[in-house]
Structures are given as structure tokens and as C-alpha cells.
Design a protein around this motif. Structure first.
Motif, PDB file in Angstrom:
ATOM      1  N   ALA A   1       1.403 -19.324  13.245  1.00  0.00           N
ATOM      2  CA  ALA A   1       2.362 -17.756  13.126  1.00  0.00           C
ATOM      3  C   ALA A   1       1.044 -17.595  12.418  1.00  0.00           C
ATOM      4  N   ALA A   2      -0.304 -18.477  11.708  1.00  0.00           N
ATOM      5  CA  ALA A   2      -1.598 -17.661  11.961  1.00  0.00           C
ATOM      6  C   ALA A   2      -2.805 -16.725  12.913  1.00  0.00           C
ATOM      7  N   LYS A   3      -1.485 -16.924  13.733  1.00  0.00           N
ATOM      8  CA  LYS A   3      -1.962 -16.930  15.626  1.00  0.00           C
ATOM      9  C   LYS A   3      -1.761 -14.709  14.929  1.00  0.00           C
ATOM     10  N   VAL A   4      -0.516 -14.542  14.357  1.00  0.00           N
ATOM     11  CA  VAL A   4      -0.286 -12.597  14.425  1.00  0.00           C
ATOM     12  C   VAL A   4      -1.355 -12.684  13.353  1.00  0.00           C
ATOM     13  N   GLY A   5      -1.199 -11.723  13.091  1.00  0.00           N
ATOM     14  CA  GLY A   5      -2.158 -10.344  12.347  1.00  0.00           C
ATOM     15  C   GLY A   5      -2.116  -8.894  13.375  1.00  0.00           C
ATOM     16  N   SER A   6      -3.032  -7.868  12.419  1.00  0.00           N
ATOM     17  CA  SER A   6      -3.390  -6.850  12.860  1.00  0.00           C
ATOM     18  C   SER A   6      -4.778  -6.616  12.995  1.00  0.00           C
ATOM     19  N   GLY A   7      -4.523  -5.534  13.904  1.00  0.00           N
ATOM     20  CA  GLY A   7      -6.239  -5.397  14.759  1.00  0.00           C
ATOM     21  C   GLY A   7      -7.074  -5.446  13.666  1.00  0.00           C
ATOM     22  N   GLU A   8      -6.801  -4.748  12.510  1.00  0.00           N
ATOM     23  CA  GLU A   8      -7.619  -4.454  10.874  1.00  0.00           C
ATOM     24  C   GLU A   8      -7.502  -6.413  10.798  1.00  0.00           C
ATOM     25  N   ASP A   9      -6.489  -6.699  10.940  1.00  0.00           N
ATOM     26  CA  ASP A   9      -6.722  -8.012   9.683  1.00  0.00           C
ATOM     27  C   ASP A   9      -5.757  -9.151  10.578  1.00  0.00           C
ATOM     28  N   GLU A  10      -6.922  -9.944  11.211  1.00  0.00           N
ATOM     29  CA  GLU A  10      -5.996 -11.213  11.821  1.00  0.00           C
ATOM     30  C   GLU A  10      -4.685 -12.057  11.392  1.00  0.00           C
ATOM     31  N   ASP A  11      -5.240 -12.085   9.832  1.00  0.00           N
ATOM     32  CA  ASP A  11      -4.409 -12.691   8.921  1.00  0.00           C
ATOM     33  C   ASP A  11      -3.460 -11.936   8.454  1.00  0.00           C
ATOM     34  N   GLN A  12      -2.871 -10.987   8.760  1.00  0.00           N
ATOM     35  CA  GLN A  12      -2.334 -10.566   8.226  1.00  0.00           C
ATOM     36  C   GLN A  12      -1.332  -9.386   8.693  1.00  0.00           C
ATOM     37  N   VAL A  13       0.279  -9.622   8.484  1.00  0.00           N
ATOM     38  CA  VAL A  13       1.066  -8.749   9.204  1.00  0.00           C
ATOM     39  C   VAL A  13       1.678  -7.353   8.560  1.00  0.00           C
ATOM     40  N   ILE A  14       0.738  -5.895   9.146  1.00  0.00           N
ATOM     41  CA  ILE A  14       1.384  -4.720   8.686  1.00  0.00           C
ATOM     42  C   ILE A  14       3.017  -4.013   9.242  1.00  0.00           C
ATOM     43  N   ILE A  15       3.628  -3.707   8.332  1.00  0.00           N
ATOM     44  CA  ILE A  15       4.395  -3.795   8.270  1.00  0.00           C
ATOM     45  C   ILE A  15       4.841  -1.547   7.520  1.00  0.00           C
ATOM     46  N   ARG A  16       5.462  -0.308   8.094  1.00  0.00           N
ATOM     47  CA  ARG A  16       5.670   0.022   7.539  1.00  0.00           C
ATOM     48  C   ARG A  16       7.193   0.092   6.594  1.00  0.00           C
ATOM     49  N   ILE A  17       7.612   0.502   5.934  1.00  0.00           N
ATOM     50  CA  ILE A  17       8.915   0.561   5.209  1.00  0.00           C
ATOM     51  C   ILE A  17       8.860   1.876   4.183  1.00  0.00           C
ATOM     52  N   ASP A  18       9.886   1.960   4.030  1.00  0.00           N
ATOM     53  CA  ASP A  18      10.988   3.220   3.584  1.00  0.00           C
ATOM     54  C   ASP A  18       9.931   3.266   2.184  1.00  0.00           C
ATOM     55  N   PRO A  19       9.409   4.088   1.431  1.00  0.00           N
ATOM     56  CA  PRO A  19       8.234   4.482  -0.091  1.00  0.00           C
ATOM     57  C   PRO A  19       9.343   4.816  -0.740  1.00  0.00           C
ATOM     58  N   ARG A  20      10.356   4.762  -0.956  1.00  0.00           N
ATOM     59  CA  ARG A  20      11.334   4.509  -2.053  1.00  0.00           C
ATOM     60  C   ARG A  20      12.046   3.012  -2.407  1.00  0.00           C
TER      61      ARG A  20
ATOM     62  N   GLU B   1       0.859  -1.196   0.252  1.00  0.00           N
ATOM     63  CA  GLU B   1      -0.522   0.035  -0.029  1.00  0.00           C
ATOM     64  C   GLU B   1       1.018   1.583  -0.258  1.00  0.00           C
ATOM     65  N   GLU B   2       0.867   2.410  -1.152  1.00  0.00           N
ATOM     66  CA  GLU B   2       1.924   3.216  -1.379  1.00  0.00           C
ATOM     67  C   GLU B   2       1.344   4.542  -0.698  1.00  0.00           C
ATOM     68  N   LEU B   3       1.713   5.081  -0.564  1.00  0.00           N
ATOM     69  CA  LEU B   3       0.854   6.352   0.144  1.00  0.00           C
ATOM     70  C   LEU B   3       1.419   7.626  -0.357  1.00  0.00           C
ATOM     71  N   GLY B   4       2.508   7.843  -1.349  1.00  0.00           N
ATOM     72  CA  GLY B   4       2.910   8.673  -1.662  1.00  0.00           C
ATOM     73  C   GLY B   4       4.972   8.684  -0.429  1.00  0.00           C
ATOM     74  N   SER B   5       4.267   9.631   1.178  1.00  0.00           N
ATOM     75  CA  SER B   5       4.908   9.920   2.267  1.00  0.00           C
ATOM     76  C   SER B   5       5.047   8.123   2.916  1.00  0.00           C
ATOM     77  N   ASP B   6       4.689   7.287   2.428  1.00  0.00           N
ATOM     78  CA  ASP B   6       4.650   6.555   3.650  1.00  0.00           C
ATOM     79  C   ASP B   6       4.423   5.025   2.510  1.00  0.00           C
ATOM     80  N   ALA B   7       4.402   4.077   2.687  1.00  0.00           N
ATOM     81  CA  ALA B   7       4.251   2.358   2.331  1.00  0.00           C
ATOM     82  C   ALA B   7       4.312   1.741   3.465  1.00  0.00           C
ATOM     83  N   PHE B   8       3.623   0.786   3.421  1.00  0.00           N
ATOM     84  CA  PHE B   8       2.690  -0.664   4.366  1.00  0.00           C
ATOM     85  C   PHE B   8       2.478  -1.233   3.470  1.00  0.00           C
ATOM     86  N   ILE B   9       3.359  -2.325   4.133  1.00  0.00           N
ATOM     87  CA  ILE B   9       2.913  -3.559   2.726  1.00  0.00           C
ATOM     88  C   ILE B   9       2.053  -4.840   4.115  1.00  0.00           C
TER      89      ILE B   9
END
Length: 374
Positions: free
Chosen positions: A324-343, A306-314
């Protein structure tokens, strides 16, 4: 102006065996902007309606200032309410809509006109006073509804999701206007929303409810940095916190190949409770991208970028054992969300390795969901 106190206030709807609001204890200071937030059905609107006198209080009491208003009629509580629906009279002008409550109360015509003009000036509605609601935009109609509350000069403002009917851009603009207006007027305000972004950006303090029970109350920064339990951790923040159930092995929390160091305080709390598992939480921005051979790194397979210009999330899946199926975001229990360098954005299907910053890691009890370290 006045303070507001919920003293173990409880509301049980007829035919229900569970309270919609359960012994709510909450103090709102004079002039404070407090936001009640939580998912649908959590009791936030019911709490507001109890304060307004539109819902019965089955136990406990509610005070405005030093006055117990639990059994007082809504019209005598000296409050003004702004609803999700603008509820404007279509046949009346903006000026007549704003001054209608004063007219019903028998306020002199000259005073009504003065108050309406003052409120219109504050809300940038002066040039629209002669128009009818159909000739206004959604944001302007909401400002008229605000003006109708302002002219009454109440001790407390109550706002029940007033931005829900506005489009995304207008919501951002109007929430800024409401927050600025409240600070200018200094009137005690209780604001209800299900949008935690609104809560974080508008309130002096936030009160989080779930199933009618107060989970935590504090400043936006306190709620974000030190959530009291798993629910608050997963609810507050956008994107939400990642949460996973790890095994405790020695001084570490282990999940597949990932090994996360535990603080001494967390280990002491776990030993006292006898638990051999722990819920570890970390926000998307609390990670650092590292090389594959870094000890304890979390390996994440990228499912979406997910690219937001100044930010990007995977959005990805944590590699490891089946647990590992028990790890996830509060928004999506099956996926981890990580902020990364948008470039430096990885491709879909790629594997990235990250570690959690020790100072930004949260530990919660598996059995109770409560935070282990204050």
C-alpha cells in the motif's frame, strides 16, 4: 499573426550528453494560446528561447508561418517576448518604456505616441503613462512589460513565466487579464509556466514536457480527463491524481483489501502485454464515501484534513498490505488525497471508506507508464 511549427527541434547544450529539448514536434495554430508546462528543467523555457532565437537549434527547424526562422536573427523574427523579470528602465516613464523598442526601430514619434496610448487603454495604464516604474505596483509593472510587447504589433507573443514575481492574489487577477487580452488581440501566443493551474485556466491547448520530451498536447479538458501517461496524470490537476500499483487477479486490480474492477479494454491490453500488475489512477473527486462493509472499498486512515470552505480534502494512508506504500498522490507519493463533503469532515485518525467511480478510473502500464485504454 502566424502559426508556429517546431519540426523535430532539438537543443543540446555544450558539455551535455542529453538534449535539453529532444526532437520537439509541435504545431501552434494562428491565433492560438498554447501553454508549455512541466517541472523545472523540463525544457519549456529552452523551447521558448529557441523560438525567440536566443538558443541555437542543433537539429530540426522552427517555422513562423511558412517562413523557416531557424537561422534568422531574433530581431528579424517579428516576435515580442515578456520575461519573468519586468526589465523596465527605471529612469524612463511608463510611456517611454512602452515605446522604447519603436524608438530604436526609427518609428515616427506620432505613431509611437498613438500605439502607446492604444496599448495603455487596453491595459488600463492611461493614468500611469507619466509615472516611473518605482511608483507602480508589481501587477502594474507587469502590464507595462505587456504593453511594451503589444505596441510592437508582433506576429507572435512569447511569455516566459510572467507571473512568477507576483503574489498569489495578483497572479489570479493578472492571469485572467492576460488570457482575456490575448483573445481580444488574437495574436498567436506561447506561454511558459511550471504552474499547471495557470496552464489549465489560460491555454487553448497545453503541451506537457518532461526531460525535454513532449509527453502530451491537448485541450485542458483532454489533459485532465485522458492523460496519456503516468507523468501527465500525476502532474496535471490540483490536487493531483492518486496513483497506485495493483496486482491483477482475474477481472480485478487488487491491493490489500481493496478490489477495483478493471474494464474489458484494460484487461485485453494487459493480456496482450503479459503484465500481471497495473497502475490504477483516480482523482480526489472521483471517489464516493461508502460504508465499511461495501465490497472492494478502499479504507483510508485520515492524517490531515484540508478545509477550503466550499471543498474539503483528506490526506491519508491506504490500509492493507505493505505494498500500500506504493499508493499516493502525484503531489505526495505516501498519501492518498480524497475530496469529501465539507459539512461532514472526519477527525484526524479516523477511518473512512471510499470506492472509485468506474467512469473516472484510469489504468496505465507498469512497464511503460502509458495509458492502456485510449
Amino acid at each position: 499573426m502566424a502559426s508556429v511549427t517546431f519540426d523535430k527541434a532539438t537543443r543540446v547544450y555544450p558539455g551535455s550528453d542529453r538534449p535539453a529539448v529532444d526532437a520537439l514536434d509541435l504545431e501552434i495554430a494562428d491565433g492560438e494560446f498554447l501553454v508549455l508546462v512541466g517541472p523545472s528543467g523540463c525544457g519549456k523555457s529552452t523551447s521558448l528561447r529557441m523560438l525567440a532565437g536566443l538558443e541555437d537549434v542543433n537539429a530540426g527547424r522552427i517555422l513562423i508561418g511558412d517562413r523557416d526562422v531557424t537561422q534568422v536573427q531574433p530581431k528579424d523574427r517579428d516576435i515580442a517576448m515578456v520575461f519573468q523579470n519586468y526589465a523596465l528602465y527605471p529612469h524612463m516613464t511608463v510611456a517611454d518604456n512602452m515605446g522604447f523598442a519603436l524608438k530604436i526601430a526609427g518609428t515616427p514619434k506620432a505613431e509611437i505616441e498613438t500605439r502607446v496610448k492604444e496599448a495603455a487603454k487596453i491595459l488600463d495604464l492611461t493614468e500611469y503613462l507619466g509615472r516611473k516604474p518605482k511608483a507602480l505596483s508589481g501587477g502594474q509593472r507587469q502590464r507595462v512589460a505587456m504593453g511594451r510587447a503589444i505596441v510592437r504589433q508582433p506576429r507572435v507573443f512569447l511569455m516566459d513565466e510572467p507571473l512568477s514575481n507576483l503574489d498569489a492574489k495578483l497572479r489570479v487577477q493578472t492571469r485572467t487579464q492576460i488570457a482575456s487580452l490575448q483573445r481580444r488581440l488574437g495574436v498567436t501566443t506561447v506561454y511558459v509556466t511550471h504552474d499547471q493551474t495557470e496552464a489549465l485556466t489560460m491555454g487553448d491547448r497545453i503541451a506537457v514536457l518532461n526531460f525535454g520530451v513532449l509527453q502530451q498536447v491537448g485541450t485542458p479538458r483532454e489533459m485532465y480527463d485522458r492523460p496519456a501517461n503516468v507523468f501527465v496524470a500525476g502532474f496535471i490537476g490540483s490536487p493531483a491524481m492518486n496513483l497506485g500499483e495493483f496486482r491483477v487477479v482475474g477481472d480485478e486490480a487488487v491491493l490489500g483489501a481493496a478490489r477495483v474492477p478493471l474494464s474489458a479494454a484494460a484487461r485485453k491490453a494487459l493480456q496482450a502485454s503479459g503484465e500481471d500488475k497495473v497502475i490504477v489512477g483516480f482523482r480526489p473527486e472521483a471517489t464516493e464515501r461508502v460504508s465499511e462493509n461495501t465490497p472492494g472499498a478502499l479504507a483510508v486512515t485520515v492524517n490531515l484534513v484540508e478545509e477550503l470552505g466550499s471543498d474539503a480534502f483528506i490526506y491519508g494512508s491506504l490500509e492493507g498490505e505493505e505494498e500500500a506504500a506504493k499508493v499516493g498522490s502525484g503531489e505526495d507519493e505516501d498519501q492518498v488525497i480524497i475530496r469529501i463533503d465539507p459539512r461532514d469532515v472526519p477527525d484526524k485518525g479516523a477511518k473512512v471508506h471510499v470506492t472509485i467511480r468506474p467512469d473516472a478510473q484510469h489504468e496505465f502500464s507498469v512497464s511503460s507508464g502509458e495509458r492502456l485504454v485510449d
